[in-house]
Design an enzyme around this catalytic site. Sequence first.
Site, PDB file in Angstrom:
ATOM      1  CB  SER A  10      -0.903   0.002   1.232  1.00  0.00           C
ATOM      2  OG  SER A  10      -0.127   0.262   2.376  1.00  0.00           O
ATOM      3  CE  LYS A  11       0.756   7.794  -1.982  1.00  0.00           C
ATOM      4  NZ  LYS A  11       0.965   7.979  -3.401  1.00  0.00           N
ATOM      5  NE  ARG A  12       0.560   0.269   6.133  1.00  0.00           N
ATOM      6  CZ  ARG A  12       1.371  -0.735   6.431  1.00  0.00           C
ATOM      7  NH1 ARG A  12       2.575  -0.507   6.879  1.00  0.00           N
ATOM      8  NH2 ARG A  12       0.954  -1.973   6.297  1.00  0.00           N
ATOM      9  CG  HIS A  13       4.437  -1.182   2.022  1.00  0.00           C
ATOM     10  ND1 HIS A  13       3.148  -1.639   1.904  1.00  0.00           N
ATOM     11  CD2 HIS A  13       4.957  -1.798   3.110  1.00  0.00           C
ATOM     12  CE1 HIS A  13       2.904  -2.496   2.878  1.00  0.00           C
ATOM     13  NE2 HIS A  13       3.980  -2.609   3.620  1.00  0.00           N
ATOM     14  N   GLY A  14       5.536   3.220   0.435  1.00  0.00           N
ATOM     15  CA  GLY A  14       6.246   4.098  -0.494  1.00  0.00           C
ATOM     16  C   GLY A  14       5.358   4.377  -1.686  1.00  0.00           C
TER      17      GLY A  14
END
Length: 467
Positions: free
Chosen positions: A241-245
């Site tokens: 997801s977004k929070r992985h980059g």
Amino acid sequence: MNNKVNVRFAPSPTGVLHIGSVRTALFNWLYARHNNGNFFLRIEDTDKLRSTDENTKLIFKILEWLQINWDGEPVIQSSRMDRHKEVALDLVARGKAYYCYCTPEELASKKEYCLRENKPYKYDGKCRNGNTNHDLNIKPVIRLKSELDGFTVVNDMVQGEVKVNNSQLDDLVLIRSDGTPTYMLSVVVDDHDMNITHVIRGDDHLTNTFRQIQIYKACGWDIPKFGHIPLIYGPDGAKLSKRHGAASAIDYMQLGYLPEAISNYLLRLGWSHGDEEIITRENAIKWFDFNSVGKSPSRFDMAKLQNLNAHYIKERNNESLLEYALPFFKCELTEENKKNILKGMNSLKERAKTIVELADSSLIYVKAPEIYDDKCSKYATSNHLELLREIITKLNNAEFSTNEEELCNSIKEFANLRNVKLVEIAQAIRGALCGKLASPSVFEIISIIDKEETIKRLNSFVDHYSK
Ligand code: GLU
Ligand code: ZN
């Protein structure tokens, strides 16, 4: 029926295209091309509230960017609602589906009861054999008469044999009370009408497959083969997801990854061919099969993607690299700028991991540095500045030429005479020319930007640090 392979990619434009979906598209496409079959595109936009035109356009854009070309016109699912309804009504007429008049409240209270009793909820089939005792104002849903006994078995191309006891499947809704077809129905009708032979999608759809098979059976249609590929996870094991980059395909485009690197990376993520890491499109088509698609979840490895990207940057010819990099420059380039960048491209592309980096490092051929990295001050002591002043004079007097090799020799000699290490002089020059201490050879840069610009940049550096 002919036995041509027909596959489809069926994204929902309810969000920006996920990089995992791109891999689904790629696997479908490769399977089609490997088998000389068709790769169709279907936009599943029946969720009108959440689907947007921008997301649909983005799907086209990303597929085009990756050269995942589709056959024929894209199918727009929402335009086929009448056909979906027709199929449901036909099932009712043939006794394979039925009207259900249970109210949402009634169903909710039954669900609640099950929850309280810790029992799995499924529709109890109240209207399965007719419900004449209902409120005339109720708009019914249409439910499928699912099989009650036996098993539904899928011989999945990736997961192997998977089966479920039919008693676990409930009579799923085909048409909602507002008359709209459900996702389950639309997918099956479209796949049938498009002659889809292989349904290749993320393994989050596996449970849907059992229910969709029930619809195929009720319709009396051939059931396609299924291949459920594992989803992509982040390094921490959670769904990417977004929070992985970056999780959406457009992010990777904007971060400066080349389409060939993304393709290669996504292909290798969950599929292998011996130890091959660098796989051309041609070989990918030749080699792709489902025997080598792994069952276990794939972990996204940014470093690996970067290495592949660096590889493909080096592979590209200089003109096409510059062309590709143009939108990444935050300024307009003159013809002169472009010419100089091309001259320096062989060295620039050796060092770039992304196109963003490439555009950034190419700026040395566009303009003088606006700021100097803190590290430059180490090479801006009074001794360094004195050396630079001398070099400026020698350039001005044409004692030093700007020919790369000649200048290199002259500066080496000069360093010897002044009894300093070459690196001290080179780094001071580098700071002056580039504003930072990493760049291609300073002699190469000088030979490209030429005397006047070199002197200008050296002077600015000296001025800046003499204050
Ligand atoms: N529209 C579905 C999705 O985006 C895919 C449906 C399918 O492949 O069957 O998840
Ligand atoms: Zn009912």
